[in-house]
Design a protein around this motif. Structure first.
Motif, PDB file in Angstrom:
ATOM      1  N   LEU A  23      -8.264  -0.041   9.812  1.00  0.00           N
ATOM      2  CA  LEU A  23      -8.850  -0.946   8.822  1.00  0.00           C
ATOM      3  C   LEU A  23     -10.109  -0.346   8.203  1.00  0.00           C
ATOM      4  N   LEU A  24     -10.957   0.243   9.033  1.00  0.00           N
ATOM      5  CA  LEU A  24     -12.176   0.868   8.520  1.00  0.00           C
ATOM      6  C   LEU A  24     -11.842   2.032   7.586  1.00  0.00           C
ATOM      7  N   ALA A  25     -10.830   2.820   7.969  1.00  0.00           N
ATOM      8  CA  ALA A  25     -10.424   3.950   7.128  1.00  0.00           C
ATOM      9  C   ALA A  25      -9.933   3.465   5.769  1.00  0.00           C
ATOM     10  N   LEU A  26      -9.162   2.384   5.761  1.00  0.00           N
ATOM     11  CA  LEU A  26      -8.663   1.831   4.500  1.00  0.00           C
ATOM     12  C   LEU A  26      -9.795   1.294   3.638  1.00  0.00           C
ATOM     13  N   VAL A  27     -10.759   0.621   4.273  1.00  0.00           N
ATOM     14  CA  VAL A  27     -11.906   0.090   3.531  1.00  0.00           C
ATOM     15  C   VAL A  27     -12.728   1.221   2.929  1.00  0.00           C
ATOM     16  N   VAL A  33     -15.383   6.111  -0.386  1.00  0.00           N
ATOM     17  CA  VAL A  33     -15.164   7.539  -0.642  1.00  0.00           C
ATOM     18  C   VAL A  33     -13.694   7.873  -0.448  1.00  0.00           C
ATOM     19  N   GLN A  34     -13.187   8.788  -1.272  1.00  0.00           N
ATOM     20  CA  GLN A  34     -11.785   9.195  -1.190  1.00  0.00           C
ATOM     21  C   GLN A  34     -11.683  10.696  -1.424  1.00  0.00           C
ATOM     22  N   ALA A  35     -10.728  11.312  -0.754  1.00  0.00           N
ATOM     23  CA  ALA A  35     -10.514  12.750  -0.878  1.00  0.00           C
ATOM     24  C   ALA A  35      -9.486  13.056  -1.957  1.00  0.00           C
ATOM     25  N   PHE A  36      -9.734  14.133  -2.709  1.00  0.00           N
ATOM     26  CA  PHE A  36      -8.800  14.607  -3.729  1.00  0.00           C
ATOM     27  C   PHE A  36      -8.731  16.124  -3.660  1.00  0.00           C
ATOM     28  N   LYS A  37      -7.653  16.694  -4.202  1.00  0.00           N
ATOM     29  CA  LYS A  37      -7.554  18.152  -4.283  1.00  0.00           C
ATOM     30  C   LYS A  37      -7.265  18.561  -5.721  1.00  0.00           C
ATOM     31  N   LEU A  54     -14.617  15.299  -2.263  1.00  0.00           N
ATOM     32  CA  LEU A  54     -14.797  13.883  -1.990  1.00  0.00           C
ATOM     33  C   LEU A  54     -15.342  13.199  -3.233  1.00  0.00           C
ATOM     34  N   VAL A  55     -14.867  11.991  -3.468  1.00  0.00           N
ATOM     35  CA  VAL A  55     -15.262  11.208  -4.635  1.00  0.00           C
ATOM     36  C   VAL A  55     -15.968   9.935  -4.183  1.00  0.00           C
ATOM     37  N   ASN A  56     -17.162   9.725  -4.725  1.00  0.00           N
ATOM     38  CA  ASN A  56     -17.931   8.511  -4.455  1.00  0.00           C
ATOM     39  C   ASN A  56     -17.349   7.374  -5.295  1.00  0.00           C
ATOM     40  N   LYS A  57     -16.719   6.404  -4.655  1.00  0.00           N
ATOM     41  CA  LYS A  57     -16.055   5.318  -5.372  1.00  0.00           C
ATOM     42  C   LYS A  57     -16.968   4.109  -5.586  1.00  0.00           C
ATOM     43  N   PHE A  58     -18.107   4.104  -4.901  1.00  0.00           N
ATOM     44  CA  PHE A  58     -18.987   2.943  -4.989  1.00  0.00           C
ATOM     45  C   PHE A  58     -20.054   3.106  -6.072  1.00  0.00           C
ATOM     46  N   TRP A 170      -5.750  13.083 -26.098  1.00  0.00           N
ATOM     47  CA  TRP A 170      -5.154  11.784 -25.795  1.00  0.00           C
ATOM     48  C   TRP A 170      -6.135  10.616 -25.825  1.00  0.00           C
ATOM     49  N   GLY A 171      -7.379  10.853 -26.204  1.00  0.00           N
ATOM     50  CA  GLY A 171      -8.287   9.735 -26.420  1.00  0.00           C
ATOM     51  C   GLY A 171      -9.243   9.436 -25.279  1.00  0.00           C
ATOM     52  N   PHE A 172      -9.726   8.211 -25.249  1.00  0.00           N
ATOM     53  CA  PHE A 172     -10.801   7.817 -24.335  1.00  0.00           C
ATOM     54  C   PHE A 172     -10.266   7.336 -22.987  1.00  0.00           C
ATOM     55  N   VAL A 173     -11.184   7.312 -22.006  1.00  0.00           N
ATOM     56  CA  VAL A 173     -10.874   6.779 -20.680  1.00  0.00           C
ATOM     57  C   VAL A 173     -11.523   5.412 -20.538  1.00  0.00           C
ATOM     58  N   ASP A 174     -10.722   4.439 -20.182  1.00  0.00           N
ATOM     59  CA  ASP A 174     -11.247   3.095 -19.919  1.00  0.00           C
ATOM     60  C   ASP A 174     -12.041   3.134 -18.611  1.00  0.00           C
ATOM     61  N   GLN A 175     -13.237   2.574 -18.612  1.00  0.00           N
ATOM     62  CA  GLN A 175     -14.071   2.639 -17.417  1.00  0.00           C
ATOM     63  C   GLN A 175     -13.433   1.946 -16.221  1.00  0.00           C
ATOM     64  N   LYS A 176     -12.550   0.993 -16.448  1.00  0.00           N
ATOM     65  CA  LYS A 176     -11.887   0.338 -15.315  1.00  0.00           C
ATOM     66  C   LYS A 176     -10.906   1.272 -14.619  1.00  0.00           C
ATOM     67  N   ASP A 177     -10.544   2.378 -15.289  1.00  0.00           N
ATOM     68  CA  ASP A 177      -9.624   3.348 -14.701  1.00  0.00           C
ATOM     69  C   ASP A 177     -10.347   4.487 -13.983  1.00  0.00           C
ATOM     70  N   ILE A 178     -11.674   4.454 -13.991  1.00  0.00           N
ATOM     71  CA  ILE A 178     -12.443   5.499 -13.305  1.00  0.00           C
ATOM     72  C   ILE A 178     -12.477   5.204 -11.812  1.00  0.00           C
ATOM     73  N   LEU A 179     -12.041   6.161 -11.010  1.00  0.00           N
ATOM     74  CA  LEU A 179     -11.995   5.983  -9.563  1.00  0.00           C
ATOM     75  C   LEU A 179     -13.324   6.314  -8.899  1.00  0.00           C
ATOM     76  N   GLY A 180     -14.096   7.209  -9.493  1.00  0.00           N
ATOM     77  CA  GLY A 180     -15.388   7.544  -8.911  1.00  0.00           C
ATOM     78  C   GLY A 180     -15.921   8.872  -9.401  1.00  0.00           C
ATOM     79  N   LYS A 181     -17.041   9.265  -8.832  1.00  0.00           N
ATOM     80  CA  LYS A 181     -17.740  10.497  -9.195  1.00  0.00           C
ATOM     81  C   LYS A 181     -17.528  11.549  -8.106  1.00  0.00           C
ATOM     82  N   ALA A 182     -17.046  12.724  -8.508  1.00  0.00           N
ATOM     83  CA  ALA A 182     -16.883  13.829  -7.565  1.00  0.00           C
ATOM     84  C   ALA A 182     -18.260  14.343  -7.165  1.00  0.00           C
TER      85      ALA A 182
END
Length: 214
Positions: A23-27, A33-37, A54-58, A170-182
Motif C-alpha cells: 500500500l505504501l509503495a502504491l501511494v 515519486v515514480q521511476a521512468f526510463k 525518478l520523477v517528483n509527482k507532488f 503536435w501542439g501543447f501539453v495540458d497541465q493535467k497530463d503532466i505526471l511530474g518533474k524529472a
C-alpha cells in the motif's frame, strides 16, 4: 493450542506487513515519486538512452489518479524544467521534454533560435546536430510560430532539437497530463547490450548515477 495460535499470529503479522508495504509503495508511486526510463535520444545530451530516472509527482500538486485534477495545488511548471507527461495524441504513452513556454508566453522559432515573448532565450541545453535549416509550414523544426501558449497548457521541446518530436509538431501539453518533474538519475546503462551479459554490466555509466537533472 497456543502453538497454533502463535503460528497464526505470526502469519497474520507477515501478511499485514506485506499489505502495508504494498500500500505504501502504491501511494508513493501514485502521489510522490515514480521511476521512468529513457528509450529514445530526443533529450540528448541531457538524457541518454538507457537512463533511469525518478520523477517528483507532488511538485505540481496532489492529483486525483487518472483524471489529473489537482486536489492540493503546489506550483505550476516553470520554463526550463524537464517534465514527464501523457502524450496528447496517445495518452497511453509517456513522453519527457523540457518546458519552453508557459501560459501567456508567445513562442517563435527562427532559424533554430527560440524566442519567448519576442526575446531570444538563453538555451544552454539545446543540442543542434544539423546545420541545415528547414522552412515552410510542413517543416516546423527550425522555423515555427509565433503561437500563444493557452491557459493551463505548456509548450515543450526536446533538447536534441533536430531529432525531437515535440510541441512544434503536435501542439501543447495540458497541465493535467503532466505526471511530474524529472529530478535525479538513479541508474544508466546501454540497453542495446544483452540483459544478462558482461557487456551490459560493463556498460553501466557510473558517472551518471545520482546526477541531478538540470
Amino acid at each position: 493450542m497456543s502453538i497454533k495460535a502463535n503460528k497464526k499470529s505470526t502469519f497474520r503479522e507477515y501478511f499485514e506487513a506485506i499489505c502495508i508495504a504494498v500500500l505504501l509503495a502504491l501511494v508513493i508511486r501514485t502521489f510522490i515519486v515514480q521511476a521512468f526510463k529513457i528509450p529514445s535520444g530526443s533529450m540528448l545530451p541531457t538524457l541518454q538512452i538507457g537512463d533511469h530516472l525518478l520523477v517528483n509527482k507532488f511538485i505540481y500538486g496532489l492529483r486525483i489518479p487518472f483524471s489529473g485534477k489537482v486536489l492540493i495545488p503546489v506550483r505550476d511548471p516553470e520554463r526550463g524544467e524537464v517534465i514527464v507527461f501523457k502524450f496528447p495524441r496517445d495518452r497511453s504513452v509517456d513522453y519527457i521534454k523540457r518546458v519552453i513556454g508557459t501560459p501567456g508566453d508567445t513562442i517563435e522559432i527562427k532559424n533554430k533560435k527560440v524566442f519567448v515573448n519576442g526575446q531570444a532565450i538563453d538555451d544552454p541545453h539545446a543540442f543542434i546536430s544539423s546545420a541545415t535549416v528547414l522552412s515552410g509550414r510542413d517543416n516546423p523544426r527550425d522555423n515555427f510560430g509565433p503561437v500563444l501558449v493557452p491557459e493551463d497548457r505548456v509548450f515543450v521541446m526536446g533538447d536534441n532539437r533536430d531529432n525531437s518530436y515535440d510541441s512544434r509538431f503536435w501542439g501543447f501539453v495540458d497541465q493535467k497530463d503532466i505526471l511530474g518533474k524529472a529530478f535525479i538519475l538513479y541508474w544508466s546503462w546501454d540497453i542495446d547490450k544483452p540483459l544478462f551479459s558482461l557487456d551490459r554490466f560493463t556498460s553501466i555509466r557510473w558517472g551518471r548515477l545520482a546526477n541531478l537533472i538540470d
